[in-house]
Design an enzyme around this catalytic site. Structure first.
Site, PDB file in Angstrom:
ATOM      1  N   LYS A  13       0.815  -1.218   0.000  1.00 29.24           N
ATOM      2  CA  LYS A  13       0.000   0.000   0.000  1.00 29.24           C
ATOM      3  C   LYS A  13       0.849   1.268   0.000  1.00 29.24           C
ATOM      4  O   LYS A  13       0.523   2.239  -0.671  1.00 29.24           O
ATOM      5  CB  LYS A  13      -0.903   0.015   1.238  1.00 29.24           C
ATOM      6  CG  LYS A  13      -2.337  -0.252   0.909  1.00 29.24           C
ATOM      7  CD  LYS A  13      -3.276   0.044   2.051  1.00 29.24           C
ATOM      8  CE  LYS A  13      -2.837  -0.510   3.372  1.00 29.24           C
ATOM      9  NZ  LYS A  13      -3.863  -0.349   4.418  1.00 29.24           N
ATOM     10  N   ARG A  88     -12.854   1.395   8.243  1.00 29.48           N
ATOM     11  CA  ARG A  88     -12.627  -0.024   8.525  1.00 29.48           C
ATOM     12  C   ARG A  88     -13.942  -0.773   8.667  1.00 29.48           C
ATOM     13  O   ARG A  88     -13.951  -2.002   8.674  1.00 29.48           O
ATOM     14  CB  ARG A  88     -11.850  -0.187   9.843  1.00 29.48           C
ATOM     15  CG  ARG A  88     -10.371   0.036   9.726  1.00 29.48           C
ATOM     16  CD  ARG A  88      -9.658  -0.533  10.956  1.00 29.48           C
ATOM     17  NE  ARG A  88      -8.334   0.053  11.112  1.00 29.48           N
ATOM     18  CZ  ARG A  88      -7.282  -0.293  10.377  1.00 29.48           C
ATOM     19  NH1 ARG A  88      -7.403  -1.214   9.448  1.00 29.48           N
ATOM     20  NH2 ARG A  88      -6.112   0.287  10.574  1.00 29.48           N
ATOM     21  N   ARG A 127      11.590 -10.151   5.721  1.00 30.10           N
ATOM     22  CA  ARG A 127      11.852  -8.903   6.433  1.00 30.10           C
ATOM     23  C   ARG A 127      12.629  -9.153   7.724  1.00 30.10           C
ATOM     24  O   ARG A 127      12.332 -10.063   8.482  1.00 30.10           O
ATOM     25  CB  ARG A 127      10.513  -8.235   6.735  1.00 30.10           C
ATOM     26  CG  ARG A 127      10.616  -6.846   7.276  1.00 30.10           C
ATOM     27  CD  ARG A 127       9.393  -6.054   6.940  1.00 30.10           C
ATOM     28  NE  ARG A 127       8.224  -6.510   7.717  1.00 30.10           N
ATOM     29  CZ  ARG A 127       6.997  -6.069   7.504  1.00 30.10           C
ATOM     30  NH1 ARG A 127       6.767  -5.204   6.546  1.00 30.10           N
ATOM     31  NH2 ARG A 127       6.001  -6.500   8.246  1.00 30.10           N
ATOM     32  N   ARG A 160      10.813 -10.184  13.398  1.00 23.94           N
ATOM     33  CA  ARG A 160       9.761  -9.916  14.371  1.00 23.94           C
ATOM     34  C   ARG A 160       8.819 -11.119  14.445  1.00 23.94           C
ATOM     35  O   ARG A 160       8.555 -11.771  13.434  1.00 23.94           O
ATOM     36  CB  ARG A 160       8.951  -8.689  13.954  1.00 23.94           C
ATOM     37  CG  ARG A 160       9.756  -7.402  13.908  1.00 23.94           C
ATOM     38  CD  ARG A 160       8.834  -6.224  13.729  1.00 23.94           C
ATOM     39  NE  ARG A 160       7.787  -6.525  12.747  1.00 23.94           N
ATOM     40  CZ  ARG A 160       6.625  -5.890  12.668  1.00 23.94           C
ATOM     41  NH1 ARG A 160       6.348  -4.919  13.482  1.00 23.94           N
ATOM     42  NH2 ARG A 160       5.735  -6.219  11.754  1.00 23.94           N
ATOM     43  N   ARG A 171      -2.818 -13.271  10.361  1.00 22.17           N
ATOM     44  CA  ARG A 171      -3.120 -11.844  10.139  1.00 22.17           C
ATOM     45  C   ARG A 171      -3.873 -11.648   8.825  1.00 22.17           C
ATOM     46  O   ARG A 171      -4.796 -10.844   8.739  1.00 22.17           O
ATOM     47  CB  ARG A 171      -1.820 -11.029  10.097  1.00 22.17           C
ATOM     48  CG  ARG A 171      -1.260 -10.698  11.482  1.00 22.17           C
ATOM     49  CD  ARG A 171       0.201 -10.287  11.391  1.00 22.17           C
ATOM     50  NE  ARG A 171       0.418  -9.007  10.744  1.00 22.17           N
ATOM     51  CZ  ARG A 171       1.581  -8.625  10.219  1.00 22.17           C
ATOM     52  NH1 ARG A 171       2.622  -9.429  10.264  1.00 22.17           N
ATOM     53  NH2 ARG A 171       1.709  -7.449   9.658  1.00 22.17           N
TER      54      ARG A 171
END
Ligand SMILES: [Zn+2]
Length: 219
Positions: A13, A88, A127, A160, A171
């Site tokens: 995004k 949302r 990542r 992470r 998620r």
């Protein structure tokens, strides 16, 4: 032109927002930034929001809506904006429509970025982040010069917990479930634009431009 950006974590995004800003001069309004700014500046709304966040509760819609409303009245939004992280929920979407009607504005398109779960998992599990300074790396595209150590501060580089493949899958499922009503809502209004964002930003921007032309939103 006013847009809403929808996209799962890892769907790119930020990159699309940057390209839309360059091409059309649209102001990027991320609710994450908006919350941080209001809380950081101790505004009345920021203090109200913080009280809920500190308790671990969701910030009620009326506070979020008021923050967005305030931001949309800023000068840099007059020539067009793109909302990221808002709305949302359907009540938020309806509140947005009402506030825009008051100023004679509307949402022209809802850009829904599509990236397959497999690609997102690959992007996110690549990542790494520096434990000391927060610098981010990608094992495939932007690895640190020295294995496991930060180029900036020599701190230890870690993955992470949120970026582990299993967590990412959860998620993504949560995101899809929560976003589906909004996707259906805007599809029903005929302004949903589905954009494939797996093949790079050039390809994504061409799809956006073609769709805007076919809808006579741009020439
Ligand atoms: Zn570092």
């Amino acid at each position: 032109m006013n847009f809403i950006l929808l996209g799962a974590p890892g769907s790119g995004k930020g990159t699309v927002a940057e390209a839309l800003n360059k091409s059309f001069g649209l102001t990027h309004i991320s609710t994450g930034d908006l919350f941080r700014m209001n809380i950081g500046n101790c505004t009345e709304l920021g203090q109200k929001a913080k009280a809920f966040i500190d308790k671990g509760d969701l910030v009620p819609d009326d506070i979020t809506v008021a923050m967005v409303k305030g931001r949309l009245s800023d000068k840099d939004c007059l020539s067009g904006f793109m909302l990221d992280g808002f709305p949302r929920t359907i009540p938020q979407a309806e509140a947005l429509e009402t506030m825009l009607q008051l100023t004679g504005q509307k949402i022209d398109a809802v850009i829904n970025l599509q990236v397959s779960d497999a690609v997102i998992i690959r992007r996110i599990s690549d990542r790494r982040v520096c434990k000391e300074c927060g610098a981010t790396y990608s094992i495939s595209f932007n690895p640190p010069l020295k294995e496991d150590h930060c180029d900036v501060c020599d701190g230890l580089i870690v993955q992470r917990a949120d970026d582990m493949p299993d967590t990412v899958l959860t998620r993504l499922a949560t995101y899809a479930r929560k976003t589906k009503p909004l996707v259906d809502y805007y599809a029903g209004k005929g302004i949903l634009m589905t954009v494939d964002n797996e093949m790079g930003i050039g390809f994504a921007m061409r799809q956006i431009q073609d769709e805007l032309k076919s809808k006579n939103i741009i020439n």
